[in-house]
Design an enzyme around this catalytic site. Structure first.
Site, PDB file in Angstrom:
ATOM      1  NE  ARG A  87      -3.716  -2.386  -0.009  1.00  0.00           N
ATOM      2  CZ  ARG A  87      -3.314  -3.532  -0.404  1.00  0.00           C
ATOM      3  NH1 ARG A  87      -2.312  -3.790  -1.150  1.00  0.00           N
ATOM      4  NH2 ARG A  87      -4.179  -4.619  -0.333  1.00  0.00           N
ATOM      5  CB  SER A 102      -9.800  -1.911   3.359  1.00  0.00           C
ATOM      6  OG  SER A 102     -10.542  -3.266   3.114  1.00  0.00           O
ATOM      7  CD  GLU A 161      -5.914   0.198   2.419  1.00  0.00           C
ATOM      8  OE1 GLU A 161      -6.338   0.159   1.220  1.00  0.00           O
ATOM      9  OE2 GLU A 161      -5.990  -0.827   3.318  1.00  0.00           O
TER      10      GLU A 161
END
Length: 338
Positions: free
Chosen positions: A164, A238, A334
């Protein structure tokens, strides 16, 4: 024609549906628009935020600056032997791009079906799901350098991809605006059904020899069953990253929690399922005020109607503290907090 608007509500432009305002707002439909935008005197004095689908951001206050929405469209493909290079404008909706590839039998992104957001955000975040990451299919991207107004091409090696992560979230953060992305896909599919519940879903559908359309349909069904539709309930998918830990740390956790959901990583570490950790701490489906976790997936935080960004943020703090106390693992958001 390029327009710079003042005092614009950002509620339609963020998937959480947080009602805040931007001092200035501009929508970009071409690289030429970007050139014109950054020649404007208003822009030169403003703090800058670039958004695509607004699906990876949580606004906790009004944005005192310029918000630029990238809406550059268009998809082109070129076949070289058994490889297919597909170039998409940064403003293309990610799932529309996936559907285009699946429909043209271009394999490689089918496991990434129904991820929210736009193509331009995909390399910044190195998006991933069900055993596939953006970096696995990335060829290059074109990006507008804000300081010089020039277009630069970034190769795979230039992007410094991590979990990520990319150079656009690191040392080059805020310096470039991605305008298009080129993907290296394949005319010959290598089906990947090993991650999550894909194999089970395919068996339920009676599919023994799946093609990429089957995999895409299975992934889409799984995601729809677990994740809320942002058009009906605000969310950013998410909210937390799956934590990656060392094997010795995992040994301590599994000794106390033998059923912990985990996956090995390519660099000999262990990835834990953040949703499982959160659920074990009792947060799945919990509602606090106007926010909470989704009833079918504890990894997703939602806006039940009129939540403020600050309310969502404080709720996420409670979850982080709870998982840390129970498992000794610190969850990382995130979603970008603004």
């Amino acid at each position: 024609m390029l327009q710079i608007k003042e005092n614009v509500s950002l509620k339609p432009y963020n998937s959480f549906g947080i009602d805040v305002k931007a001092s200035y707002f501009a929508e970009i439909f071409s690289e030429a628009d970007l050139t014109r935008l950054f020649k404007n005197e208003i822009v030169k004095s403003q703090k800058l935020l670039v958004i695509g689908g607004g699906s990876n951001v949580l606004f906790t206050q009004d944005y005192k600056g310029l918000v630029v929405k990238i809406s550059i469209k268009g998809i082109q493909s070129k076949t070289i032997d058994d490889k297919v290079l597909v170039t998409a404008g940064a403003g293309e909706v990610w799932n529309d791009f996936v559907n285009y590839c699946v429909g043209h039998h271009f394999a490689g992104v089918e496991n990434l079906s129904l991820i929210p957001g736009t193509v331009g955000a995909s390399p910044i975040q190195n998006i991933g799901a069900y055993g596939v990451e953006l970096k696995d299919v990335f060829e290059s991207c074109s990006a507008f350098e804000i300081k010089t107004g020039k277009i630069k091409t970034f190769t795979y090696d230039d992007c410094h991809f991590g979990y990520r992560e990319s150079i656009f979230k690191g040392e080059l953060k805020g310096q470039y605006i991605i305008t298009s992305v080129t993907f290296r896909l394949s005319a010959e599919a290598k089906i990947n059904t090993s991650y999550g519940a894909i194999e089970t879903e395919l068996l339920n559908r009676g599919v023994e020899n799946p093609n990429i359309a089957d995999v895409s349909a299975a992934v889409s069904h799984i995601r729809v069953s677990k994740l809320p539709d942002p058009s009906t309930i605000g969310n950013a998918g998410s909210f937390f990253k799956n934590p990656v830990i060392e094997k010795y740390e995992f040994a301590d956790i599994v000794a106390k929690h033998p059923d912990v959901v985990h996956y090995p990583t390519a660099d000999d570490k262990i990835k834990l399922a953040a949703g499982w950790l959160i659920e074990q701490c009792g947060w799945k489906g919990k509602v606090v005020g106007q926010t909470g976790t989704w009833k079918n997936q504890a990894l997703v935080l939602v806006n039940h109607g009129h939540a403020t960004g600050t309310e969502v943020y404080h709720f996420s703090e409670q979850i982080i503290d709870s998982v840390k106390s129970t498992f000794g693992v610190t969850l990382e958001r995130e979603v970008n907090i603004l």
